[in-house]
Motif scaffolding. Structure first.
Motif, PDB file in Angstrom:
ATOM      1  N   LYS A   1       0.823  -1.210   0.000  1.00 32.97           N
ATOM      2  CA  LYS A   1       0.000   0.000   0.000  1.00 32.97           C
ATOM      3  C   LYS A   1       0.857   1.260   0.000  1.00 32.97           C
ATOM      4  O   LYS A   1       0.433   2.315  -0.466  1.00 32.97           O
ATOM      5  CB  LYS A   1      -0.896   0.036   1.249  1.00 32.97           C
ATOM      6  CG  LYS A   1      -2.049  -0.942   1.160  1.00 32.97           C
ATOM      7  CD  LYS A   1      -2.730  -1.095   2.510  1.00 32.97           C
ATOM      8  CE  LYS A   1      -2.925  -2.559   2.823  1.00 32.97           C
ATOM      9  NZ  LYS A   1      -2.702  -2.910   4.207  1.00 32.97           N
ATOM     10  N   ILE A   2       2.038   1.168   0.556  1.00 32.89           N
ATOM     11  CA  ILE A   2       2.863   2.374   0.677  1.00 32.89           C
ATOM     12  C   ILE A   2       4.187   2.292  -0.067  1.00 32.89           C
ATOM     13  O   ILE A   2       4.907   3.280  -0.165  1.00 32.89           O
ATOM     14  CB  ILE A   2       3.148   2.706   2.161  1.00 32.89           C
ATOM     15  CG1 ILE A   2       3.820   1.516   2.862  1.00 32.89           C
ATOM     16  CG2 ILE A   2       1.884   3.130   2.891  1.00 32.89           C
ATOM     17  CD1 ILE A   2       4.516   1.911   4.146  1.00 32.89           C
ATOM     18  N   ALA A   3       4.544   1.114  -0.549  1.00 31.10           N
ATOM     19  CA  ALA A   3       5.885   1.003  -1.135  1.00 31.10           C
ATOM     20  C   ALA A   3       5.993  -0.147  -2.131  1.00 31.10           C
ATOM     21  O   ALA A   3       5.174  -1.055  -2.135  1.00 31.10           O
ATOM     22  CB  ALA A   3       6.903   0.785  -0.017  1.00 31.10           C
ATOM     23  N   ASN A   4       7.034  -0.075  -2.936  1.00 28.44           N
ATOM     24  CA  ASN A   4       7.399  -1.223  -3.776  1.00 28.44           C
ATOM     25  C   ASN A   4       8.450  -2.025  -3.016  1.00 28.44           C
ATOM     26  O   ASN A   4       9.439  -1.453  -2.549  1.00 28.44           O
ATOM     27  CB  ASN A   4       7.974  -0.751  -5.105  1.00 28.44           C
ATOM     28  CG  ASN A   4       6.920  -0.075  -5.945  1.00 28.44           C
ATOM     29  OD1 ASN A   4       5.756  -0.492  -5.952  1.00 28.44           O
ATOM     30  ND2 ASN A   4       7.304   0.995  -6.630  1.00 28.44           N
ATOM     31  N   VAL A   5       8.225  -3.301  -2.912  1.00 25.60           N
ATOM     32  CA  VAL A   5       9.125  -4.138  -2.112  1.00 25.60           C
ATOM     33  C   VAL A   5       9.812  -5.162  -3.009  1.00 25.60           C
ATOM     34  O   VAL A   5       9.158  -5.853  -3.784  1.00 25.60           O
ATOM     35  CB  VAL A   5       8.337  -4.883  -1.011  1.00 25.60           C
ATOM     36  CG1 VAL A   5       9.286  -5.722  -0.155  1.00 25.60           C
ATOM     37  CG2 VAL A   5       7.566  -3.898  -0.153  1.00 25.60           C
ATOM     38  N   GLU A   6      11.116  -5.230  -2.871  1.00 27.77           N
ATOM     39  CA  GLU A   6      11.853  -6.224  -3.638  1.00 27.77           C
ATOM     40  C   GLU A   6      12.663  -7.087  -2.663  1.00 27.77           C
ATOM     41  O   GLU A   6      13.412  -6.545  -1.840  1.00 27.77           O
ATOM     42  CB  GLU A   6      12.790  -5.508  -4.606  1.00 27.77           C
ATOM     43  CG  GLU A   6      12.917  -6.213  -5.944  1.00 27.77           C
ATOM     44  CD  GLU A   6      13.943  -5.528  -6.820  1.00 27.77           C
ATOM     45  OE1 GLU A   6      14.802  -6.217  -7.360  1.00 27.77           O
ATOM     46  OE2 GLU A   6      13.883  -4.272  -6.924  1.00 27.77           O
ATOM     47  N   VAL A   7      12.510  -8.396  -2.756  1.00 34.19           N
ATOM     48  CA  VAL A   7      13.222  -9.302  -1.850  1.00 34.19           C
ATOM     49  C   VAL A   7      14.319 -10.017  -2.623  1.00 34.19           C
ATOM     50  O   VAL A   7      14.070 -10.611  -3.657  1.00 34.19           O
ATOM     51  CB  VAL A   7      12.245 -10.347  -1.252  1.00 34.19           C
ATOM     52  CG1 VAL A   7      12.997 -11.342  -0.363  1.00 34.19           C
ATOM     53  CG2 VAL A   7      11.142  -9.655  -0.470  1.00 34.19           C
ATOM     54  N   LYS A   8      15.544  -9.906  -2.107  1.00 33.36           N
ATOM     55  CA  LYS A   8      16.674 -10.546  -2.783  1.00 33.36           C
ATOM     56  C   LYS A   8      17.336 -11.533  -1.828  1.00 33.36           C
ATOM     57  O   LYS A   8      17.896 -11.127  -0.804  1.00 33.36           O
ATOM     58  CB  LYS A   8      17.690  -9.477  -3.200  1.00 33.36           C
ATOM     59  CG  LYS A   8      17.120  -8.441  -4.151  1.00 33.36           C
ATOM     60  CD  LYS A   8      18.045  -7.245  -4.235  1.00 33.36           C
ATOM     61  CE  LYS A   8      17.528  -6.209  -5.223  1.00 33.36           C
ATOM     62  NZ  LYS A   8      18.259  -4.942  -5.112  1.00 33.36           N
ATOM     63  N   THR A   9      17.254 -12.791  -2.150  1.00 37.03           N
ATOM     64  CA  THR A   9      17.868 -13.802  -1.264  1.00 37.03           C
ATOM     65  C   THR A   9      19.297 -14.077  -1.732  1.00 37.03           C
ATOM     66  O   THR A   9      19.749 -13.528  -2.733  1.00 37.03           O
ATOM     67  CB  THR A   9      17.057 -15.108  -1.282  1.00 37.03           C
ATOM     68  OG1 THR A   9      16.921 -15.509  -2.640  1.00 37.03           O
ATOM     69  CG2 THR A   9      15.691 -14.917  -0.668  1.00 37.03           C
ATOM     70  N   GLY A  10      19.990 -14.955  -0.991  1.00 39.21           N
ATOM     71  CA  GLY A  10      21.343 -15.360  -1.402  1.00 39.21           C
ATOM     72  C   GLY A  10      22.367 -14.254  -1.282  1.00 39.21           C
ATOM     73  O   GLY A  10      23.248 -14.111  -2.103  1.00 39.21           O
ATOM     74  N   ARG A  11      22.250 -13.449  -0.247  1.00 37.77           N
ATOM     75  CA  ARG A  11      23.224 -12.380  -0.027  1.00 37.77           C
ATOM     76  C   ARG A  11      24.090 -12.730   1.179  1.00 37.77           C
ATOM     77  O   ARG A  11      23.768 -13.638   1.946  1.00 37.77           O
ATOM     78  CB  ARG A  11      22.522 -11.043   0.244  1.00 37.77           C
ATOM     79  CG  ARG A  11      21.519 -10.659  -0.817  1.00 37.77           C
ATOM     80  CD  ARG A  11      22.204 -10.467  -2.156  1.00 37.77           C
ATOM     81  NE  ARG A  11      21.351 -10.986  -3.205  1.00 37.77           N
ATOM     82  CZ  ARG A  11      21.004 -10.337  -4.303  1.00 37.77           C
ATOM     83  NH1 ARG A  11      21.448  -9.114  -4.504  1.00 37.77           N
ATOM     84  NH2 ARG A  11      20.234 -10.897  -5.196  1.00 37.77           N
ATOM     85  N   ALA A  12      25.155 -11.966   1.361  1.00 42.30           N
ATOM     86  CA  ALA A  12      26.010 -12.162   2.529  1.00 42.30           C
ATOM     87  C   ALA A  12      26.388 -10.810   3.120  1.00 42.30           C
ATOM     88  O   ALA A  12      26.493  -9.822   2.384  1.00 42.30           O
ATOM     89  CB  ALA A  12      27.267 -12.918   2.128  1.00 42.30           C
ATOM     90  N   ILE A  13      26.561 -10.789   4.450  1.00 45.03           N
ATOM     91  CA  ILE A  13      27.063  -9.573   5.099  1.00 45.03           C
ATOM     92  C   ILE A  13      28.550  -9.772   5.356  1.00 45.03           C
ATOM     93  O   ILE A  13      28.947 -10.781   5.935  1.00 45.03           O
ATOM     94  CB  ILE A  13      26.414  -9.328   6.482  1.00 45.03           C
ATOM     95  CG1 ILE A  13      24.901  -9.217   6.362  1.00 45.03           C
ATOM     96  CG2 ILE A  13      27.001  -8.096   7.159  1.00 45.03           C
ATOM     97  CD1 ILE A  13      24.222  -8.955   7.706  1.00 45.03           C
ATOM     98  N   VAL A  14      29.361  -8.843   4.904  1.00 39.00           N
ATOM     99  CA  VAL A  14      30.771  -8.855   5.273  1.00 39.00           C
ATOM    100  C   VAL A  14      30.952  -7.731   6.289  1.00 39.00           C
ATOM    101  O   VAL A  14      30.518  -6.606   6.039  1.00 39.00           O
ATOM    102  CB  VAL A  14      31.677  -8.633   4.042  1.00 39.00           C
ATOM    103  CG1 VAL A  14      33.140  -8.553   4.454  1.00 39.00           C
ATOM    104  CG2 VAL A  14      31.461  -9.742   3.021  1.00 39.00           C
ATOM    105  N   SER A  15      31.522  -8.048   7.434  1.00 38.83           N
ATOM    106  CA  SER A  15      31.703  -7.022   8.471  1.00 38.83           C
ATOM    107  C   SER A  15      33.174  -6.792   8.733  1.00 38.83           C
ATOM    108  O   SER A  15      33.940  -7.745   8.869  1.00 38.83           O
ATOM    109  CB  SER A  15      31.052  -7.451   9.783  1.00 38.83           C
ATOM    110  OG  SER A  15      29.692  -7.630   9.602  1.00 38.83           O
ATOM    111  N   ILE A  16      33.506  -5.530   8.812  1.00 43.31           N
ATOM    112  CA  ILE A  16      34.883  -5.166   9.125  1.00 43.31           C
ATOM    113  C   ILE A  16      34.879  -4.500  10.486  1.00 43.31           C
ATOM    114  O   ILE A  16      34.182  -3.509  10.691  1.00 43.31           O
ATOM    115  CB  ILE A  16      35.435  -4.187   8.073  1.00 43.31           C
ATOM    116  CG1 ILE A  16      35.382  -4.849   6.702  1.00 43.31           C
ATOM    117  CG2 ILE A  16      36.843  -3.751   8.429  1.00 43.31           C
ATOM    118  CD1 ILE A  16      35.929  -3.970   5.597  1.00 43.31           C
ATOM    119  N   ILE A  17      35.606  -5.082  11.412  1.00 42.24           N
ATOM    120  CA  ILE A  17      35.661  -4.489  12.748  1.00 42.24           C
ATOM    121  C   ILE A  17      37.005  -3.791  12.864  1.00 42.24           C
ATOM    122  O   ILE A  17      38.054  -4.392  12.665  1.00 42.24           O
ATOM    123  CB  ILE A  17      35.483  -5.568  13.848  1.00 42.24           C
ATOM    124  CG1 ILE A  17      34.014  -5.989  13.953  1.00 42.24           C
ATOM    125  CG2 ILE A  17      35.845  -5.007  15.213  1.00 42.24           C
ATOM    126  CD1 ILE A  17      33.489  -6.880  12.966  1.00 42.24           C
ATOM    127  N   GLY A  18      36.938  -2.512  13.153  1.00 43.22           N
ATOM    128  CA  GLY A  18      38.202  -1.775  13.144  1.00 43.22           C
ATOM    129  C   GLY A  18      38.188  -0.513  13.968  1.00 43.22           C
ATOM    130  O   GLY A  18      37.265  -0.246  14.730  1.00 43.22           O
TER     131      GLY A  18
END
Ligand code: ASP
Ligand code: MG
Length: 446
Positions: free
Chosen positions: A369-386
């Protein structure tokens, strides 16, 4: 005084317990308090025995008895009677579960407590036979008072006074206390547990409450590593991290202490040393409050990654500047009990990540009702701690690398704590990105 915590694999059998004895002996002048996990996989075996009693009405303790009895025999310890009594109690408990076919969270806590109760008695007996004045204690004899949230209990504030009240006199009396990790009692006297892996918390709590010089957490890795060794060949242990950095690392999948376990030591500034009981010579990782200038900090401490992440792009179809858009997005996710991890927003769109594979059909419908939603699977988060102070440099170098290897960054977020920069790539590109970043930040001249 120091606290030394040995996990399940460090006390897995007679040989490992002998090894613990030799490690403790070299530090005996520091007045150690030991905190132990259950031997090996005993906690899992107890849970399995409980389920077998519940589901099939069978009482099965052979595996658990064998491990402990063989260890006692091998180490020639005079605790057969005491341990046999504990096994009697365990058998009676399992028979009860088998009979009534009921296993409440409270009974399950009682059941798993046997693992730690056995390991401290056996290890203390061995230390004694090796000439140390060791004595086994159950956590509740040492002031561990928790709430009644079985399976995931929190320690009560009173424990901060109760624990030193019990431990310090033992230390003054030249006793080497060997204390059960993981378990406590609530004010009704029921046994509780602090969550899986909770013996780290038991150790840090004793160390913080008693104002120990440090707490050593003995594991089977060389400390916190610069990246996942399954992904990167040339990983090395991180020498120093702050509590905040260690907490970020733990949240983003590194093999460290649970953030909850670090809390007591953060309060008092007690340093935590992560050491490898299989490789004593390795310096390990030191987690502490603020790093002194002498320990010059590199821009990046470690790189972690998490696969199987879902990315949701939500673009508002409302007019620019309308209020309530973000509120509506987040409340829709909350209504469907979906936990959001990373978020990045602009005026008219929001991208967010989800860790678990949720069914998003309903959410999509509500939001349409308020937005266009796109779902993308198969992703990864890379985190850099620094290092917070060098975040621009970290970002510049990171994006240059991503550009060089031709990996598009799909979303980026820098946490409020600013020690963590996270970005999204395709699942299939994770290894390549982590390897390249490791090379950039850890394997070249800095
Ligand atoms: N023995 C418990 C577990 O396996 C607690 C611990 O090891 O920290 O979860
Ligand atoms: Mg364990």
């Amino acid at each position: 005084m120091i606290v030394m915590k040995f996990g399940g694999s460090s006390v897995a059998n007679a040989e490992r317990i002998r090894h613990v004895g030799s490690i403790v002996k070299t530090q005996i002048q520091k007045k150690p308090v030991l905190v132990l996990s259950a031997m090996g996989d005993t906690t899992d075996h107890l849970l399995e025995a409980g389920n077998l009693a519940l589901k099939e009405g069978k009482v099965e303790t052979k595996l658990i008895e064998k491990l402990h009895n063989e260890t006692i025999k091998d180490l020639k310890l005079p605790v057969q009677r005491e341990v046999a009594e504990i096994f009697d109690e365990l058998t009676r408990l399992l028979s009860g579960i088998a009979l009534i076919r009921d296993l409440t969270p409270r009974t399950r806590d009682f059941l798993v407590s046997f693992g730690e109760r056995l390991s401290v008695r056996i290890t203390a007996a061995h230390l004694k036979s090796a000439g140390m004045n060791a004595r086994a204690f159950d956590a509740w004899e040492m002031g561990f008072l928790s709430d009644s949230n079985h399976g995931q209990a929190e320690l009560q504030k009173e424990s901060w006074d109760l624990i030193p009240g019990k431990i310090i006199p033992q230390i003054k009396g030249n006793v080497l206390p060997v204390v059960t990790g993981f378990i406590a009692k609530d004010e009704n006297g029921s046994i509780t547990t602090l969550g899986r892996g909770g013996s780290d918390l038991s150790a840090t709590m004793i160390a913080a409450a008693c104002r120990a010089e440090e707490v050593q957490v003995w594991k089977d890795v060389d400390g916190i590593l610069t990246a996942d060794p399954r992904m990167v060949k040339n990983v090395h242990p991180v020498q120093y991290v702050t509590y905040d950095e260690a907490a970020e690392l733990a949240y983003f999948g590194a093999q460290v202490l649970h953030p909850r376990a670090m809390r007591p030591c953060m309060k008092t500034g007690t340093p935590v040393l992560v050491k490898n009981s299989y490789n004593i010579e390795a310096p390990g990782t030191r987690i502490e409050q603020a790093l002194t200038s002498a320990k010059k900090s590199p821009p990046v401490r470690a790189i972690t990654s998490k696969k199987n992440v879902t990315l949701v792009d939500i673009v508002s179809t409302r007019m620019l500047g309308q209020y309530g858009f973000l509120a509506e997005v987040f409340s829709t996710f909350a209504k469907h009990s979906i936990s959001i991890d990373m978020v990045a927003t602009s005026e008219v769109s929001v991208s967010l990540t989800l860790e678990t594979a949720y069914d998003l059909a309903e959410v999509k419908k509500s939001l349409s009702k308020i937005a266009n939603v796109e779902v993308k699977t198969g992703r990864a988060i890379v985190s850099i701690i620094g290092n917070v102070k060098r975040s621009s440099e970290i970002l510049a170098r990171t994006f240059r690398i991503c550009q060089l290897i031709g990996v598009p960054v799909q979303m980026i977020s820098q946490g409020a704590s600013k020690v963590n920069i996270g970005f999204i790539v395709a699942d299939t590109e994770t290894e390549e990105v982590v390897k390249a970043l490791h090379l950039e930040f850890f394997e070249g001249a800095d």
